[in-house]
Design an enzyme around this catalytic site. Structure first.
Site, PDB file in Angstrom:
ATOM      1  N   ARG A 107      -4.294  28.371 -15.256  1.00 42.95           N
ATOM      2  CA  ARG A 107      -3.959  29.085 -14.013  1.00 42.95           C
ATOM      3  C   ARG A 107      -3.764  28.160 -12.709  1.00 42.95           C
ATOM      4  O   ARG A 107      -4.657  27.200 -12.590  1.00 42.95           O
ATOM      5  CB  ARG A 107      -4.580  30.209 -13.485  1.00 42.95           C
ATOM      6  CG  ARG A 107      -4.286  30.725 -12.086  1.00 42.95           C
ATOM      7  CD  ARG A 107      -5.040  31.784 -11.266  1.00 42.95           C
ATOM      8  NE  ARG A 107      -4.447  33.084 -12.171  1.00 42.95           N
ATOM      9  CZ  ARG A 107      -4.775  34.247 -11.613  1.00 42.95           C
ATOM     10  NH1 ARG A 107      -5.509  34.487 -10.638  1.00 42.95           N
ATOM     11  NH2 ARG A 107      -3.955  35.424 -12.260  1.00 42.95           N
ATOM     12  N   HIS A 134       4.209  34.652 -14.107  1.00 40.64           N
ATOM     13  CA  HIS A 134       3.123  35.133 -14.584  1.00 40.64           C
ATOM     14  C   HIS A 134       3.246  36.030 -15.808  1.00 40.64           C
ATOM     15  O   HIS A 134       3.097  37.233 -15.684  1.00 40.64           O
ATOM     16  CB  HIS A 134       2.466  36.136 -13.247  1.00 40.64           C
ATOM     17  CG  HIS A 134       1.044  36.419 -13.174  1.00 40.64           C
ATOM     18  ND1 HIS A 134       0.202  36.023 -14.218  1.00 40.64           N
ATOM     19  CD2 HIS A 134       0.248  37.468 -12.571  1.00 40.64           C
ATOM     20  CE1 HIS A 134      -0.994  36.451 -13.981  1.00 40.64           C
ATOM     21  NE2 HIS A 134      -0.771  37.189 -13.231  1.00 40.64           N
ATOM     22  N   GLN A 137       0.826  38.867 -16.994  1.00 39.31           N
ATOM     23  CA  GLN A 137       0.872  40.034 -16.205  1.00 39.31           C
ATOM     24  C   GLN A 137       2.110  40.875 -16.729  1.00 39.31           C
ATOM     25  O   GLN A 137       2.110  42.342 -16.707  1.00 39.31           O
ATOM     26  CB  GLN A 137       1.199  39.643 -14.846  1.00 39.31           C
ATOM     27  CG  GLN A 137       1.335  40.724 -13.947  1.00 39.31           C
ATOM     28  CD  GLN A 137      -0.085  41.540 -13.440  1.00 39.31           C
ATOM     29  OE1 GLN A 137      -1.088  41.150 -13.195  1.00 39.31           O
ATOM     30  NE2 GLN A 137      -0.062  42.942 -13.652  1.00 39.31           N
ATOM     31  N   ASP A 230       3.807  43.409  -4.427  1.00 39.72           N
ATOM     32  CA  ASP A 230       2.640  42.515  -4.823  1.00 39.72           C
ATOM     33  C   ASP A 230       2.446  41.844  -3.290  1.00 39.72           C
ATOM     34  O   ASP A 230       3.147  42.304  -2.133  1.00 39.72           O
ATOM     35  CB  ASP A 230       3.236  41.061  -5.508  1.00 39.72           C
ATOM     36  CG  ASP A 230       2.397  39.927  -5.620  1.00 39.72           C
ATOM     37  OD1 ASP A 230       1.229  40.332  -5.467  1.00 39.72           O
ATOM     38  OD2 ASP A 230       2.733  38.852  -6.109  1.00 39.72           O
ATOM     39  N   CYS A 271       0.444  44.199  -9.271  1.00 39.42           N
ATOM     40  CA  CYS A 271      -0.375  43.349 -10.224  1.00 39.42           C
ATOM     41  C   CYS A 271      -1.784  43.214  -9.449  1.00 39.42           C
ATOM     42  O   CYS A 271      -2.701  42.968 -10.378  1.00 39.42           O
ATOM     43  CB  CYS A 271       0.247  41.992 -10.141  1.00 39.42           C
ATOM     44  SG  CYS A 271       0.508  41.030  -8.518  1.00 39.42           S
ATOM     45  N   ARG A 316      -4.250  44.497 -18.785  1.00 42.08           N
ATOM     46  CA  ARG A 316      -4.317  42.975 -18.788  1.00 42.08           C
ATOM     47  C   ARG A 316      -5.059  42.679 -19.908  1.00 42.08           C
ATOM     48  O   ARG A 316      -4.739  41.514 -20.619  1.00 42.08           O
ATOM     49  CB  ARG A 316      -4.871  42.467 -17.345  1.00 42.08           C
ATOM     50  CG  ARG A 316      -4.343  42.698 -16.229  1.00 42.08           C
ATOM     51  CD  ARG A 316      -2.548  42.301 -16.131  1.00 42.08           C
ATOM     52  NE  ARG A 316      -2.736  40.777 -16.701  1.00 42.08           N
ATOM     53  CZ  ARG A 316      -3.124  39.701 -15.677  1.00 42.08           C
ATOM     54  NH1 ARG A 316      -3.394  40.021 -14.529  1.00 42.08           N
ATOM     55  NH2 ARG A 316      -3.044  38.434 -16.288  1.00 42.08           N
TER      56      ARG A 316
HETATM   57  N1  NVA Z   1       2.002  36.667  -6.054  1.00 42.12           N
HETATM   58  C1  NVA Z   1       0.576  36.541  -6.307  1.00 42.12           C
HETATM   59  C2  NVA Z   1       0.186  37.063  -7.591  1.00 42.12           C
HETATM   60  C3  NVA Z   1      -1.518  37.206  -7.877  1.00 42.12           C
HETATM   61  C4  NVA Z   1      -1.596  38.118  -9.296  1.00 42.12           C
HETATM   62  C5  NVA Z   1      -0.154  35.046  -6.267  1.00 42.12           C
HETATM   63  O1  NVA Z   1       0.553  34.129  -6.701  1.00 42.12           O
HETATM   64  O2  NVA Z   1      -1.117  34.813  -5.393  1.00 42.12           O
HETATM   65  N1   CP Z   2      -3.027  40.220 -11.288  1.00 42.79           N
HETATM   66  C1   CP Z   2      -3.850  39.030 -11.393  1.00 42.79           C
HETATM   67  O1   CP Z   2      -3.375  38.221 -12.008  1.00 42.79           O
HETATM   68  O2   CP Z   2      -4.907  39.223 -10.898  1.00 42.79           O
HETATM   69  P1   CP Z   2      -6.090  38.120 -10.667  1.00 42.79           P
HETATM   70  O3   CP Z   2      -5.807  37.319  -9.646  1.00 42.79           O
HETATM   71  O4   CP Z   2      -7.195  38.879 -10.392  1.00 42.79           O
HETATM   72  O5   CP Z   2      -6.096  37.358 -12.034  1.00 42.79           O
END
Ligand code: NVA
Ligand code: CP
Length: 330
Positions: A107, A134, A137, A230, A271, A316
């Site tokens: 990540r 993602h 997800q 989101d 998400c 998830r």
């Molecule tokens: N768009 C958000 C998704 C988090 C799961 C981010 O990248 O922070």
């Molecule tokens: N939805 C998601 O990716 O959550 P986290 O950032 O908690 O992993």
């Protein structure tokens, strides 16, 4: 017969509809086994590395629990505790971890980093979120939608908010591949990138999907089966973007009226994490600064019966387990 052994999972663009459905079916099987208490630790003796250059609750826990259920060991590398990107290049890190682990989750920031990792690791690499995509997800979201409606083809999904980042991009790809009707309902600066839209239009020709970009909330949400949103400011984005996001995206907040316009059978997905109240540090700080109490979704919608966000969060884990198992050949 679908065989994903040895494959990386970097974006759904790399997968056919049949392969995506295979992963959803496998996830459903694992979910059933887990609920019935049937052991499925068929990857005993294997180990995976979890690299997190951004923070996480769901994705990290899903990888850890899924790996444990499959009988595997995990090593977590947190955003500050390894040499990655500071003293050691991605290519070198990949070649080191590839000697010790059977698979690597990443990540972080640019998609090019996870692509580089996959190029050099020699073992499957799984994208646990980048700025652009993602994909794990998506599997959870599609499983949740399929569990609720019984099918995916023909489902109308409307995404509201920042549609040009990882979630908007990925949902558009997933819908286009799976024959669903995707609408980005937002201010035009936040529409997905035109190159990706064009690519998704090509997938849509094969699957019967449609893609719509609109600034009109009434038209964009009318009759939708799924309303999705989101956060408006994603991880890694600067503090300076908050004011503009709030100004531009406030008309696209998911409210009771939006859900009413979609219809009583519509569901709400997110998400997570979500700013639906001020019970978080950032939510409170920003709420006081910009004078709001809820941001991308109202607390009323978030807590309503139409909201399936916690089923989605649970999924998830089951879907990530399917990705690990399919690519490592459980
Ligand atoms: N768009 C958000 C998704 C988090 C799961 C981010 O990248 O922070
Ligand atoms: N939805 C998601 O990716 O959550 P986290 O950032 O908690 O992993």
């Amino acid at each position: 017969m679908v065989n994903l052994r040895g494959r990386s999972f970097l974006t759904l663009k790399d997968f056919t509809a049949r392969e995506i459905i295979y992963l959803l079916d496998l996830a459903a099987e694992y979910k059933d086994k887990k609920k019935k208490g049937i052991a499925h630790d068929t990857l005993r003796g294997k180990n995976i590395a979890l690299i997190f250059e951004k923070t996480s609750t769901r994705t990290r826990c899903s990888f850890e629990v899924a790996a444990h259920d499959l009988g595997m060991g995990t090593t977590y590398l947190d955003p500050s505790g390894s040499q990655i990107g500071k003293k050691e290049s991605i290519a070198d890190t990949a070649r080191v971890l590839g000697r010790m682990f059977e698979g690597i989750e990443y990540r972080g920031f640019e998609q090019s980093i996870v692509e580089e990792l996959a190029k050099h690791a020699g073992v499957p690499v799984w994208n646990g979120l980048t700025n652009e995509y993602h994909p794990t997800q998506m599997l959870a979201d599609m499983l949740t939608i399929r569990e609720h409606f019984g099918h995916l083809e023909g489902i109308k999904l409307t995404y509201m908010g920042d549609a040009r980042y990882n979630m908007g991009n990925s949902l558009m790809i997933a819908c286009a591949k799976l024959g669903m009707h995707f609408t980005a309902c937002t201010s035009k600066e936040y529409f997905p990138d035109i190159t990706l839209v064009t690519q998704c239009m090509e997938y849509a020709k094969q699957s019967g999907a449609t893609i719509t970009l609109t600034e009109d909330v009434d038209a964009g949400t009318k009759g939708a089966n799924v309303i999705y949103t989101d956060v408006w400011v994603s991880m890694g984005e600067p503090e300076s973007v908050w004011a503009e996001r709030i100004r531009k995206l406030s008309p696209y907040k998911v409210t009771k009226d939006v859900m009413k316009n979609a219809g009583k059978n519509a569901i709400f997905l997110h998400c997570l994490p979500a700013f639906h109240d001020l019970k978080t540090k950032i939510g409170k700080e920003q709420g006081e600064k910009y004078n709001f109490t809820e941001l991308e979704v109202t607390d009323e919608v978030f807590e309503s019966k139409q909201s399936l966000v916690f089923d989605e969060a649970e999924n998830r884990m089951h879907t990530i387990k399917a990705v690990i198992a399919a690519t490592l050949g459980a």
